[in-house]
Design a protein around this motif. Sequence first.
Motif, PDB file in Angstrom:
ATOM      1  N   GLU A   1       0.839  -1.197   0.000  1.00 19.46           N
ATOM      2  CA  GLU A   1       0.000   0.000   0.000  1.00 19.46           C
ATOM      3  C   GLU A   1       0.872   1.245   0.000  1.00 19.46           C
ATOM      4  O   GLU A   1       1.945   1.266   0.598  1.00 19.46           O
TER       5      GLU A   1
ATOM      6  N   PHE B   1      -3.791   0.567  -3.050  1.00 16.95           N
ATOM      7  CA  PHE B   1      -3.657  -0.663  -2.261  1.00 16.95           C
ATOM      8  C   PHE B   1      -3.578  -1.782  -3.296  1.00 16.95           C
ATOM      9  O   PHE B   1      -4.481  -1.927  -4.115  1.00 16.95           O
TER      10      PHE B   1
ATOM     11  N   TYR C   1     -12.033   3.023  -1.287  1.00 18.45           N
ATOM     12  CA  TYR C   1     -11.190   2.499  -2.360  1.00 18.45           C
ATOM     13  C   TYR C   1     -12.049   2.112  -3.552  1.00 18.45           C
ATOM     14  O   TYR C   1     -13.225   1.801  -3.402  1.00 18.45           O
TER      15      TYR C   1
END
Length: 198
Positions: free
Chosen positions: A39, A44, A66
Amino acid sequence: MNKNDEVEYCNLELRFDRQHIQDLIKDLIKEGYSLYWSENETVFLISVRTGRKLVKLRFQRIKEGYKLVGDYMIRDARLSEWMEKLIGDLRGHAVVKRFRDRQIIIENILFGEVIRLVEISGYQQRVLYQKGPLLTDQELTKLFYSIEGEERIRDRKIEVDEQLDRLNEAIKAKDTEQIEQCTAKLLSLTKELNMLEW
């Protein structure tokens, strides 16, 4: 899905929170996949090993959590089933291309539901299913490319970096097939970036 099928997931739009990503990692480990993750401030990354191949899932950091971004070619039947369940459960958007022998089946998915199913055999194209009023190709294109320009440019630059990493690994391994694939993908990404940045 046949084990020999290849499935490509394009223009994915799936949103996650951090806990959901951690749950996905646990699920993949339970399924027996070997994986690792990393990350930084913007991405990520979960790398899933399927046989000799590595699938790198990119989760871009956004204000609400995300977003899974990018295009993925998956040759593992279980991982494809997992990806499709994810698209359905999260009511996500995607263009899914299934490659079988000399045939391609393309599914346009919006909010987790197939809205269009097209079969391509050689030069022939046949619409197998169309939900609701018929949309023109131009309307579908507009629908699936309605992502903000800057966001798309950033995504493509990440993809270029990853393709360069793959190309470097392929050159070291003297894998000519992978070198050709990476080079072709890089040319395509460069052309798209040039058009987006114009």
